[in-house]
Enzyme design. Structure first.
Site, mmCIF file in Angstrom:
data_model
loop_
_atom_site.group_PDB
_atom_site.id
_atom_site.type_symbol
_atom_site.label_atom_id
_atom_site.label_comp_id
_atom_site.label_asym_id
_atom_site.label_seq_id
_atom_site.Cartn_x
_atom_site.Cartn_y
_atom_site.Cartn_z
ATOM 1 N N THR A 152 0.840 -1.195 0.000
ATOM 2 C CA THR A 152 0.000 0.000 0.000
ATOM 3 C C THR A 152 0.876 1.247 0.000
ATOM 4 O O THR A 152 1.829 1.323 0.789
ATOM 5 C CB THR A 152 -0.907 -0.009 1.252
ATOM 6 O OG1 THR A 152 -1.797 -1.129 1.183
ATOM 7 C CG2 THR A 152 -1.717 1.270 1.361
ATOM 8 N N SER A 153 0.554 2.203 -0.874
ATOM 9 C CA SER A 153 1.220 3.509 -0.903
ATOM 10 C C SER A 153 2.726 3.363 -1.143
ATOM 11 O O SER A 153 3.116 2.882 -2.196
ATOM 12 C CB SER A 153 0.900 4.258 0.401
ATOM 13 O OG SER A 153 1.386 5.570 0.349
ATOM 14 N N SER A 154 3.593 3.711 -0.176
ATOM 15 C CA SER A 154 5.024 3.513 -0.372
ATOM 16 C C SER A 154 5.307 2.024 -0.630
ATOM 17 O O SER A 154 6.170 1.669 -1.438
ATOM 18 C CB SER A 154 5.801 3.993 0.865
ATOM 19 O OG SER A 154 7.177 3.874 0.648
ATOM 20 N N HIS A 293 -6.470 8.499 -0.899
ATOM 21 C CA HIS A 293 -5.290 7.719 -0.563
ATOM 22 C C HIS A 293 -5.545 7.023 0.770
ATOM 23 O O HIS A 293 -5.702 7.705 1.761
ATOM 24 C CB HIS A 293 -4.083 8.652 -0.455
ATOM 25 C CG HIS A 293 -2.768 7.955 -0.541
ATOM 26 N ND1 HIS A 293 -2.333 7.306 -1.668
ATOM 27 C CD2 HIS A 293 -1.789 7.785 0.373
ATOM 28 C CE1 HIS A 293 -1.139 6.787 -1.456
ATOM 29 N NE2 HIS A 293 -0.798 7.055 -0.229
#
Ligand SMILES: *[C@@H]1O[C@H](CO)[C@@H](O)[C@H](O)[C@H]1NC(C)=O
Ligand SMILES: *[C@@H]1O[C@H](CO)[C@@H](O)[C@H](O)[C@H]1NC(C)=O
Length: 344
Positions: A152-154, A293
């Protein structure tokens, strides 16, 4: 005389240790990791970036288990991602192992910017995570055709980087709200750098250029590559939605699909506000209207993409069938005839 006997003793002890190490090491470290809870692994081979390794070995371990590498977001930890995602519970259901790497940097983003991490065996985070996978395959006699990566994300950025730098390790990947591999590149070769141009969706390129960037992360490699599933929310203001299109361009380019003419675009799939686009068997994009996000992890869909479950109404058995034999959420593998069972 004293020195002699001492060194003799040391040699004797050393040879004793060495002779038993080969057979013992494997059992000892296996026994040292209790099943059914999140555990830290202190030593998994070379760890050039000092990334920490956590693992979840299910009580219900398959004899040749699959592996999912689940990579946390910035400010996250292995334990946070273990709680945030359904993979550990699903591991008990399907018998696979989950590896949760933990970032060594303050703020716990991943290094998706340095030259070291953006190249196969470059000595960055990607290298350390790949070594965790190799160690786990050896320790648990894992099925090398069932190794997956998600984040997820990074962690989603890192998923794209893992897919590009270690394509030979992974059969599939799932990306929850990330950016394409190489998009966070640091022109000053900084480790763990933030790249605002990329985050804000200003890095726009062609499928061919994106594919070249990904392929250059393992120069000369011509083997198989992981199937990629890309999620992104339309209201993402941390990693702008343009990154969805750029990431899909990248993998379309890698797989030789025509980005401009997908095979299918399915509205309201798998649920309202979700639009699923298929470019071919190896690339699926899922764009979510109104979600920011980050897009929430859909464990059921992940199990289907990774092939642990058959899709609803998919085949799940029959003579010669080598695909998944477990059905997704609530569906039962139902005998049709000796050649065909189906999830119903
Ligand atoms: C941000 O990434 C792009 C590539 O995606 C690169 O061209 C640019 O130089 C990077 N910015 C910085 C400040 O490193
Ligand atoms: C998650 O995936 C499953 C299986 O494709 C689907 O039935 C469900 O609606 C999805 N959930 C969301 C929130 O998209």
């Amino acid at each position: 005389m004293k020195g002699l006997s001492c060194s003799f003793l040391i040699t004797f002890l050393l040879s004793l240790t060495l002779s038993s190490a080969g057979t013992l090491a494997r059992d000892v470290s296996k026994r040292a990791i209790p099943a059914g809870s999140l555990q830290r692994v202190n030593s998994f081979g070379s760890n050039p970036s000092g990334t920490q390794m956590y693992i979840y070995v299910p009580k219900n371990l398959a004899s040749k288990p699959g592996i999912i590498v689940a990579i946390h977001y910035c400010t996250g930890t292995a334990e946070a991602y273990y709680s945030f995602t359904p993979y550990a519970q699903q591991a008990e259901q399907y018998g696979f192992i989950v590896i949760y790497p933990q970032s060594p940097y303050s703020g716990t983003c991943w290094d998706v910017s340095s030259e070291a991490t953006l190249i196969h065996n470059g000595g960055g985070d990607s290298n350390s995570i790949a070594n965790m996978v190799t160690w786990t395959i050896g320790q648990y006699n894992a099925d090398t055709s069932k190794v997956f990566v998600t984040g997820t994300s990074s962690g989603a950025m890192m998923t794209n980087v893992m897919a590009a730098t270690y394509p030979e390790l992974f059969a599939a990947g799932t990306v929850y709200s990330g950016v394409g591999a190489g998009c966070f590149y640091s022109s000053s070769n900084q480790v763990d750098a933030w790249n605002s141009s990329c985050a804000q969706g200003h890095i726009i390129s062609t499928p061919a250029v994106w594919a070249g960037i990904a392929k250059n992360m393992y120069p000369g490699y011509s083997g198989s590559r992981p199937r990629m599933q890309i999620y992104h929310g339309s209201a993402d203001t941390a990693l702008y939605p343009q990154n969805y299109y750029e990431t899909c361009k990248q993998w379309a380019g890698v797989f030789g699909y025509n980005y401009d003419s997908p095979v299918s675009m399915l509205p309201s799939t798998p649920s309202p506000n979700y639009q699923t686009t298929n470019w071919g068997p190896n690339l699926q994009g899922i764009y979510v209207t109104g979600v920011g996000h980050t897009v929430p992890v859909n464990g059921t869909q992940d199990m289907e993409w990774f092939g642990f479950t058959a899709a609803l109404w998919g085949q799940c058995g029959g003579k010669g069938w080598t695909g998944p034999t477990v059905c997704a959420g609530g569906y039962t593998c139902t005998f049709g005839n000796e050649w065909y069972s189906q999830c119903l």
